[in-house]
Design a protein around this motif. Sequence first.
Motif, mmCIF file in Angstrom:
data_model
loop_
_atom_site.group_PDB
_atom_site.id
_atom_site.type_symbol
_atom_site.label_atom_id
_atom_site.label_comp_id
_atom_site.label_asym_id
_atom_site.label_seq_id
_atom_site.Cartn_x
_atom_site.Cartn_y
_atom_site.Cartn_z
ATOM 1 N N THR A 65 0.828 -1.205 0.000
ATOM 2 C CA THR A 65 0.000 0.000 0.000
ATOM 3 C C THR A 65 0.862 1.254 0.000
ATOM 4 O OG1 THR A 65 -1.717 -1.198 1.186
ATOM 5 C CG2 THR A 65 -1.866 1.186 1.198
ATOM 6 N N LEU A 70 1.014 3.938 -3.090
ATOM 7 C CA LEU A 70 0.681 5.349 -2.866
ATOM 8 C C LEU A 70 1.841 6.261 -3.236
ATOM 9 C CD1 LEU A 70 -1.303 5.150 0.479
ATOM 10 C CD2 LEU A 70 -2.200 5.718 -1.781
ATOM 11 N N ILE A 73 -6.658 6.624 -3.651
ATOM 12 C CA ILE A 73 -6.150 6.082 -2.387
ATOM 13 C C ILE A 73 -6.890 4.793 -2.044
ATOM 14 C CG2 ILE A 73 -5.972 6.512 0.095
ATOM 15 C CD1 ILE A 73 -5.525 9.485 -0.618
ATOM 16 N N ALA A 74 -8.208 4.777 -2.264
ATOM 17 C CA ALA A 74 -8.997 3.571 -1.991
ATOM 18 C C ALA A 74 -8.559 2.423 -2.896
ATOM 19 C CB ALA A 74 -10.479 3.869 -2.173
ATOM 20 N N CYS A 122 -5.238 1.076 -1.587
ATOM 21 C CA CYS A 122 -5.453 0.285 -0.366
ATOM 22 C C CYS A 122 -6.065 -1.072 -0.693
ATOM 23 C CB CYS A 122 -6.344 1.051 0.601
ATOM 24 S SG CYS A 122 -5.548 2.501 1.305
ATOM 25 N N GLY A 135 -3.381 -3.307 -2.224
ATOM 26 C CA GLY A 135 -2.468 -3.794 -1.189
ATOM 27 C C GLY A 135 -3.102 -4.893 -0.353
ATOM 28 N N LEU A 136 -4.390 -4.726 -0.032
ATOM 29 C CA LEU A 136 -5.090 -5.734 0.748
ATOM 30 C C LEU A 136 -5.220 -7.043 -0.022
ATOM 31 C CD1 LEU A 136 -6.609 -6.345 3.371
ATOM 32 C CD2 LEU A 136 -8.675 -5.536 2.256
#
Length: 92
Positions: free
Chosen positions: A20, A24, A35-36, A39, A42-43
Amino acid sequence: MQRPDTARLTWGSATVVLATVALLLLSGTTTTPGIAAACAAGLLLGVLVAVTMPVRAGRVKTSGAVPPDPGNEEVRAAVPRVRAGTGTRTGS
């Protein structure tokens, strides 16, 4: 599905955080959807790493009992037994 062990949780969590942050920093996005998306990516990558990690084969097999350490042996000395008779004082 098996319960995740400590190694899987650690590797998955580290992957989520590092992926993440890298996404970014590399994308340079400042918008909420960007950004969402970083994230979420990354998740997903962290879950993928935790799920696809190889499983340990099992416990380590040993060849019987472990011998005691040579320094921890009990030492016994031959001592004569003394019995308390009727004329012996034992609580003084």
